[in-house]
Design an enzyme around this catalytic site. Structure first.
Site, PDB file in Angstrom:
ATOM      1  N   ARG A 162     -10.002   7.080   4.200  1.00 41.29           N
ATOM      2  CA  ARG A 162      -9.270   6.118   3.663  1.00 41.29           C
ATOM      3  C   ARG A 162      -9.074   6.321   2.068  1.00 41.29           C
ATOM      4  NH1 ARG A 162     -13.526   1.619   5.376  1.00 41.29           N
ATOM      5  NH2 ARG A 162     -12.408   0.329   4.221  1.00 41.29           N
ATOM      6  N   ARG A 175       0.612  -1.109  -0.015  1.00 33.48           N
ATOM      7  CA  ARG A 175       0.024   0.079  -0.138  1.00 33.48           C
ATOM      8  C   ARG A 175       0.908   1.452  -0.288  1.00 33.48           C
ATOM      9  NH1 ARG A 175      -4.946  -2.578   2.188  1.00 33.48           N
ATOM     10  NH2 ARG A 175      -6.631  -1.016   2.202  1.00 33.48           N
TER      11      ARG A 175
END
Ligand code: B4P
Length: 195
Positions: free
Chosen positions: A146, A89
């Site tokens: 997010r 990520r």
């Protein structure tokens, strides 16, 4: 041994597809989200630390996540390969994965990037909040955080792979029904498995 990476924004269907892919091709499904949620459930020191971060919609530190992956790879034998779901990520995580694979004489075989408009992700996560009650889906501000984290830290990973591993980078249309997305993914993995 094949190594497949599934990346994309929150709610793009990584977890949904990863389950089906790992079953069909007998790959070890490595979901950093699931591992972290399990730590939270068991209230381990790592879980207690991770819960606050996840509930804010932020990413857990690279150091923690890279350590988890190293453990998982080191302790897994007898597999056709690995399916990385939600990892890497950050670019630092992508570079760490390269090193781990090189140390084991392995490399990445395909990167599947799940693409769809942001509204689709937001709608799916809000729906999941009603069904599963995940704390990081419950608040629209956390969902937006997010997505913001994704664009700031994970989108560069997409660019990194698209630039460095162009010939094995695939964009998947994630805005289709689950089985259609799966069919598109299988059409990429089938030749790799037969090779
Ligand atoms: P994850 O667990 O990875 O989850 P996600 O990004 O929220 O969702 P995913 O894309 O897997 O969506 P899903 O299939 O479930 O991350 C959670 C948190 O963990 C992160 O915010 C972060 O804090 C932490 N974390 C995890 N990995 C990390 C890392 N490497 N580094 C740092 N921190 C890390 O699908 C969502 C919903 O859509 C479901 O309800 C599903 O049923 C539905 N859906 C799926 N596909 C669909 C389709 N085609 N059509 C309609 N609905 C669909």
């Amino acid at each position: 041994m094949i190594n497949i990476i599934l990346i994309g924004p929150p709610g793009s269907g990584k977890g949904t597809q990863a389950k089906q892919i790992s079953e069909k091709y007998h790959l070890k499904h490595l979901s950093t989200g699931d591992i972290l949620r399990n730590e939270v459930k068991n209230q381990t020191p790592l879980g207690i630390q991770a819960k606050a971060i996840m509930d804010r919609g932020e990413l857990v530190s690279d150091e923690i996540v890279i350590g988890m992956i190293q453990n998982f790879i080191d302790n897994t034998s007898n597999t056709n390969g690995f399916l990385y779901d939600g990892f890497p990520r950050t670019v630092a995580q992508a570079e760490a994965l390269n090193k781990m694979l090189m140390a084991k004489n392995m490399s990445v075989d395909a990167i599947l990037f799940m693409s769809a408009p942001d509204e689709v992700f937001i709608e799916r996560l809000q729906k999941r909040a009603e069904i599963e009650g995940r704390s990081d889906d419950a608040d629209i501000n956390v969902i937006r955080k997010r997505l913001a984290e994704y664009y700031e830290k994970t989108f560069p990973v997409k660019n990194y792979y698209e630039h460095h591993l162009t010939n094995i980078f695939y964009t998947i249309n994630a805005n289709q029904e689950v089985n259609k997305v799966f069919q598109d993914i299988c059409s990429i993995i089938d030749p790799l498995v037969k090779a």
